[in-house]
Design an enzyme around this catalytic site. Structure first.
Site, mmCIF file in Angstrom:
data_model
loop_
_atom_site.group_PDB
_atom_site.id
_atom_site.type_symbol
_atom_site.label_atom_id
_atom_site.label_comp_id
_atom_site.label_asym_id
_atom_site.label_seq_id
_atom_site.Cartn_x
_atom_site.Cartn_y
_atom_site.Cartn_z
ATOM 1 N N CYS A 16 -3.584 8.286 -7.787
ATOM 2 C CA CYS A 16 -5.046 8.323 -6.667
ATOM 3 C C CYS A 16 -5.955 9.081 -7.017
ATOM 4 C CB CYS A 16 -4.287 8.426 -5.295
ATOM 5 S SG CYS A 16 -5.567 7.871 -4.019
ATOM 6 N N LYS A 63 2.472 4.776 -12.014
ATOM 7 C CA LYS A 63 1.342 4.217 -12.343
ATOM 8 C C LYS A 63 0.207 5.536 -12.600
ATOM 9 C CE LYS A 63 -2.132 1.795 -9.206
ATOM 10 N NZ LYS A 63 -2.626 1.090 -7.936
ATOM 11 N N LYS A 81 0.794 -1.194 0.005
ATOM 12 C CA LYS A 81 -0.129 0.063 -0.005
ATOM 13 C C LYS A 81 0.984 1.201 0.038
ATOM 14 C CE LYS A 81 -4.206 1.846 2.174
ATOM 15 N NZ LYS A 81 -5.297 1.836 3.159
#
Length: 426
Positions: free
Chosen positions: A190, A228, A92
């Site tokens: 995110c 990402k 995480k």
């Protein structure tokens, strides 16, 4: 910076094509040349598929990786993932100041294939409003180190995210690399929480900012770096291109899609509901799979056309619950396939099903390794204009066959009877 005292780390291994890797000196030139060949089974010969992959010099027993999120939130669950047989684990996301992270509960909501509010339908969508790790960085680093000591041959990847601060990024990279992790995934994606601190998708959606931050990161990192990508952008190839040009060895895609899960028609409140209120969050699970396929396909085509001679990697994410889902991503060019929500719904044992089903697919097509079919379907994507031309040509050829031979020169001895019949009207 290299002067931080971290040892350069390279690896030697066999890749999926039975090719030999030759690590190159220095982080800036990190890469490998492949001198390989494929061994294809002869017709009728059974093949026991080999799921092992080598990605940016990292050897994994299979291409299935725990995606960053709750399934990689602490030592206990990451150990469980390794014990169950996952090819790798991405922890995480961590940052320097975990005390700034404040999660709420409930923070998940499900979308089912049934009427609004029904608890009986199949889960097709999943929304989260969860933030990055709220555990102290020191605790996470200690657990990274312990995992690498206990599983030295397994791949552990740190997911990191920081504010727009060069010194903070440098410190975070230095500290996670000290633990012995094998690679770093940069969370540029995110979709919710802390955008005011220029974190997550706030960077991934701004190519100028992404270019600068990627430069900071790759100037100091000594292990492979994956960027990402956020799907919440018009053209996902633009930030992917920037990240690769700035030194990242790989791209991961996609993170969750910004969404509002729904409104409870009894209470008239949005879900997930926290004290009567909610906020937009990240959408995942089966329903995002087609969107993820399109994004991955576009990145893969860009990488092939612009970076084809270099050993960059692509890690696909989005709605993977079966081996077939994974096979689709690999056919589009993915080296690895990440699973996060799927583990939250089905447990860590899901990897056994994924491996078994992927092997069944490979046996069906007589593929001996993942590299045998990686990217095989990319060539079948084209433009709508080209589709029209292809169909018109196909219709023309079918009409020609229906009418029979066009000239006496077209008669052949082998197909004489069939050629005769093609011109009979009754």
């Amino acid at each position: 910076m290299a002067s931080l005292g971290l040892a350069q780390r390279t690896r030697i291994g066999l890749d999926g094509n039975l090719g030999i890797e030759f690590p190159m000196m220095g982080r800036a030139n990190y890469g490998r040349r492949r001198v390989g060949f494929r061994i294809m089974a002869s017709e009728g010969q059974s093949v026991e598929p080999d799921l092992s992959v080598t990605v940016n010099g990292l050897k994994m027993p299979n291409p299935f990786v725990i995606g960053s999120g709750p399934p990689g939130t602490n030592y206990t669950v990451m150990k469980r993932a390794f014990d169950e047989g996952w090819g790798g684990v991405i922890a995480k996301t961590v940052s320097l100041e975990a005390d700034k992270v404040k999660n709420v509960t409930p923070r998940y909501a499900k979308l089912r294939a049934a009427a609004n509010g029904s608890a009986k339908g199949q889960i097709i969508g999943w929304q989260n409003i969860e933030l990055i790790s709220d555990r102290p960085l020191e605790t996470m680093l200690k657990e990274f180190k312990q995992l690498k000591e206990e599983y030295p041959d397994r791949i552990l990847i740190a997911s990191i995210m920081e504010e727009y601060n060069k010194a903070a990024w440098e410190e975070l990279i230095y500290r996670v690399e000290e633990t012995g992790i094998d690679a770093i995934e940069i969370n540029f994606s995110c979709p919710h929480g802390m955008p005011e601190r220029r974190m997550g998708a706030a960077v991934g959606q701004d190519c100028d900012l992404l270019e600068e931050v990627s430069g900071w990161i790759n100037a100091v990192a000594t292990v492979p770096v994956w960027a990402k990508m956020t799907p919440n952008i018009t053209d996902i190839t633009k930030p992917a291109r920037v990240a690769l040009n700035q030194g990242c060895e790989g791209v991961s895609a996609i993170n969750t899609i910004m969404s509002v899960m729904g409104i409870n028609l009894d209470t008239l409140r949005p879900e997930p509901c926290v004290e009567g209120y909610s906020t937009p969050g990240g959408y995942s699970a089966k329903a995002v799979h087609p969107i993820a396929l399109a994004k991955v396909m576009n990145i893969a085509r860009m990488m092939k056309s612009e970076f084809g001679d270099k050993d960059y990697s692509l890690s696909a994410i989005g709605g993977v619950e079966t081996g077939a889902d994974a096979a689709e991503f690999i056919l589009l060019g993915a080296n690895t396939v990440q699973v996060c929500t799927g583990v939250m719904m089905h447990g860590y044992g899901l990897v056994k099903t994924l491996c078994s089903e992927l092997k069944d697919f490979m046996r069906k097509h007589n593929f001996s390794s993942v590299e045998d079919f990686r990217g095989m379907s990319l060539e079948y994507f084209t433009t709508h204009t080209d589709l029209v031309k292809r169909q018109q040509e196909a219709i023309r050829q079918r009409k020609a066959i229906k009418k029979g031979l066009q000239s006496d020169k077209d008669w052949t001895g082998d197909g004489f009877v069939q050629e005769t019949e093609s011109m009979v009207s009754n």
